[in-house]
Design a protein around this motif. Structure first.
Motif, mmCIF file in Angstrom:
data_model
loop_
_atom_site.group_PDB
_atom_site.id
_atom_site.type_symbol
_atom_site.label_atom_id
_atom_site.label_comp_id
_atom_site.label_asym_id
_atom_site.label_seq_id
_atom_site.Cartn_x
_atom_site.Cartn_y
_atom_site.Cartn_z
ATOM 1 N N VAL A 135 1.749 -11.845 8.309
ATOM 2 C CA VAL A 135 2.927 -11.807 7.433
ATOM 3 C C VAL A 135 2.685 -10.845 6.278
ATOM 4 N N ALA A 136 1.495 -10.957 5.656
ATOM 5 C CA ALA A 136 1.174 -10.074 4.528
ATOM 6 C C ALA A 136 1.082 -8.625 4.979
ATOM 7 N N VAL A 137 0.461 -8.386 6.158
ATOM 8 C CA VAL A 137 0.337 -7.011 6.648
ATOM 9 C C VAL A 137 1.712 -6.424 6.958
ATOM 10 N N ASP A 138 2.562 -7.190 7.632
ATOM 11 C CA ASP A 138 3.899 -6.694 7.967
ATOM 12 C C ASP A 138 4.684 -6.351 6.704
ATOM 13 N N ALA A 139 4.622 -7.245 5.741
ATOM 14 C CA ALA A 139 5.368 -7.009 4.501
ATOM 15 C C ALA A 139 4.864 -5.756 3.794
ATOM 16 N N ALA A 140 3.557 -5.574 3.738
ATOM 17 C CA ALA A 140 2.998 -4.411 3.050
ATOM 18 C C ALA A 140 3.388 -3.123 3.756
ATOM 19 N N VAL A 141 3.318 -3.091 5.083
ATOM 20 C CA VAL A 141 3.660 -1.878 5.823
ATOM 21 C C VAL A 141 5.139 -1.551 5.671
ATOM 22 N N LEU A 142 6.002 -2.538 5.787
ATOM 23 C CA LEU A 142 7.434 -2.280 5.662
ATOM 24 C C LEU A 142 7.781 -1.732 4.281
ATOM 25 N N VAL A 143 7.238 -2.345 3.245
ATOM 26 C CA VAL A 143 7.533 -1.882 1.885
ATOM 27 C C VAL A 143 6.997 -0.470 1.672
ATOM 28 N N ALA A 144 5.777 -0.206 2.147
ATOM 29 C CA ALA A 144 5.176 1.119 1.942
ATOM 30 C C ALA A 144 5.974 2.201 2.656
ATOM 31 N N VAL A 145 6.347 1.958 3.921
ATOM 32 C CA VAL A 145 7.066 2.986 4.677
ATOM 33 C C VAL A 145 8.471 3.188 4.135
ATOM 34 N N CYS A 146 9.159 2.094 3.804
ATOM 35 C CA CYS A 146 10.552 2.220 3.332
ATOM 36 C C CYS A 146 10.624 2.852 1.932
ATOM 37 N N LEU A 147 9.758 2.458 1.029
ATOM 38 C CA LEU A 147 9.778 3.062 -0.306
ATOM 39 C C LEU A 147 9.210 4.471 -0.290
ATOM 40 N N GLY A 148 8.455 4.802 0.775
ATOM 41 C CA GLY A 148 7.897 6.156 0.854
ATOM 42 C C GLY A 148 8.862 7.172 1.405
ATOM 43 N N GLN A 149 10.127 6.809 1.537
ATOM 44 C CA GLN A 149 11.113 7.774 2.049
ATOM 45 C C GLN A 149 11.297 8.962 1.115
ATOM 46 N N ALA A 150 11.032 8.748 -0.153
ATOM 47 C CA ALA A 150 11.151 9.866 -1.096
ATOM 48 C C ALA A 150 10.128 10.947 -0.778
ATOM 49 N N ALA A 151 8.955 10.515 -0.274
ATOM 50 C CA ALA A 151 7.912 11.493 0.060
ATOM 51 C C ALA A 151 8.130 12.103 1.442
ATOM 52 N N THR A 152 8.646 11.268 2.385
ATOM 53 C CA THR A 152 8.825 11.778 3.753
ATOM 54 C C THR A 152 10.184 12.418 3.960
ATOM 55 N N GLY A 153 11.124 12.166 3.044
ATOM 56 C CA GLY A 153 12.446 12.763 3.157
ATOM 57 C C GLY A 153 13.243 12.224 4.327
#
Length: 437
Positions: A135-153
């Motif tokens: 649960v913790a791993v899934d939550a961390a990955v989802l938040v990191a990838v979704c909030l990182g859209q500014a970097a990935t465009g």
């Protein structure tokens, strides 16, 4: 002997008219008041029920077999299905990203692919996969990838990140079937992080429509699981009712079998003794107390279905000690056999010797017990009395067919009756019955 040998009618031949002879699967007794079908457990399958499943189901008895199998399949295949969608989308995302953002996109894609590999590895350990670590791993990955859209465009509705959020929203209700708050919570968390990351990247709320679509997918996925689970629970209830009905039928059949055994023994003992007294078959009355004591001992043993194995030789020695018939006994070495067929042979020999005294008109008989060529136990009792025609026996005369033949049939054996007028009578008990005769 030269007379006709024929197998007397058995209980199985009259199965169509004797309700007691039905199998447990055919009988359909009504449920007793207050009885409730007991749900099946995984004990017979060698798979204990998971404690978490029982607690999360809200039912005292826990989920049934079909529901447990549904949950386990959902937990296992949801991760595989999500990985099969996410990994190609991440690869295509790298290919579609401009060069200036490729490094950030490759980093995010590597994170997602590593996450999928880790979650696939954890599916091999069910205890770990049901803990709070994924649960913790899934939550961390989802938040990191979704909030990182500014970097990935990749904040547009057609990007690979929205595909990631969409497939997680579809699979989480099946991956966490017994913990809907966790499954739906992770889906909502990914959705919120995606919308927030898109707003940070684009500075507008145009992505809200894609977010609403993902929320609808999450809701429909949970509803579809609930619908499938309802059918699984219905199947479990039906299985439990059938199992309970079969158990009740088996108990009823065993009770009827015990009653028939008791009635047969009563015929062999007390009723026979009373008949001998009534017709004056023996002189004097000094033999009555000893005979009554023996009858009471036999009645006390009924139904006599001890679970152990007994030696047939001593039983036959006891059965052939008849006060009015001298029996020549020849017993070979016999292996122990279950008590039920042993007692069927014992009672049958006693009843047959009583018939010799009452009907044969001779004071002696011979008994031989041995194993035949196939290893089957064969006990043969023969007299040289007046004999009879087996086909002419009146239907109300139940001593031979009820006390001897049917009892042995119920014990898994067979009795063959051979006799003709003036040619004596031979009874042959065989156990087990393999249908060769």
């Amino acid at each position: 002997m030269g007379g006709r040998e024929q197998e007397a009618p058995s209980a199985g031949d009259r199965q169509g008219t004797d309700p007691a002879a039905r199998s447990p699967d055919e009988a359909e007794p009504g449920n007793a008041p207050g009885d409730a079908p007991a749900p099946e457990t995984e004990a017979g399958r060698g798979e204990p029920a998971e404690p978490g499943e029982q607690e999360d189901s809200g039912s005292e008895a826990g989920p049934g077999v079909a529901e447990r199998e549904l949950n386990r399949a959902g937990e296992r295949y949801a991760v595989w299905f999500r990985s099969a969608v996410v990994v190609p989308c991440a690869v295509f995302g790298i290919l579609a990203t401009p060069d200036e953002r490729k490094t950030a996109t490759i980093s995010m894609a590597a994170l997602v692919i590593g996450w999928c590999a880790l979650r696939l590895a954890w599916t091999r350990n069910r205890t770990l996969s049901r803990s709070w670590r994924p649960v913790a791993v899934d939550a961390a990955v989802l938040v990191a990838v979704c909030l990182g859209q500014a970097a990935t465009g990749t904040g547009d509705p057609g990007g690979w990140v929205v595909a990631l959020v969409s497939i997680t929203a579809v699979t989480y209700p099946y991956e966490w079937p017994t913990r809907p708050v966790v499954g739906c919570g992770l889906g909502v968390l990914g959705l919120g992080a995606f919308v927030a990351g898109s707003y940070i990247h684009l500075g507008e709320w145009s992505i809200a429509l894609a977010g609403a679509r993902v929320l609808l997918e999450l809701t429909l996925s949970r509803l579809s699981y609930v619908l499938v689970r309802a059918h699984a629970r219905s199947a479990d209830r039906l299985t439990a009712r059938v199992a309970a009905r079969r158990r009740q039928a088996a108990v009823a059949a065993a009770r009827r079998s015990g009653e028939r055994e008791y009635l047969a023994t009563l015929h062999d003992t007390a009723s026979t003794t009373l008949l001998m007294i009534a017709i004056g078959a023996r002189d004097g009355t000094r033999w009555v107390p000893e005979r009554a004591r023996q009858d009471l001992e036999q009645l006390a043993k009924v139904p006599g279905s001890d679970d152990g194995r007994v030696d047939l030789g001593p039983l036959l020695g006891t059965a052939t000690r008849h006060p009015a018939v001298r029996v020549e006994v020849e017993i070979d070495a016999l292996p122990p056999l279950p008590a039920t067929p042993a007692l069927a042979i014992f009672h049958g020999v006693r009843e047959a010797l009583t018939n010799v005294e009452r009907h044969a008109g001779v004071p002696e008989a011979s008994l031989r017990a041995a194993l035949d060529e196939s290893g089957r136990i064969v006990v043969e009792l023969r007299d040289r009395g007046r004999g009879f025609d087996p086909e002419q026996v009146a239907a109300h005369r139940r001593g031979l067919s009820g006390s001897i033949v049917e009892r042995m049939t119920r014990a898994g054996g067979r009795v063959l009756v051979g006799s003709r007028p003036g040619g004596g009578t031979t009874l042959r008990w065989m156990w087990p019955d393999d249908g060769d005769y």
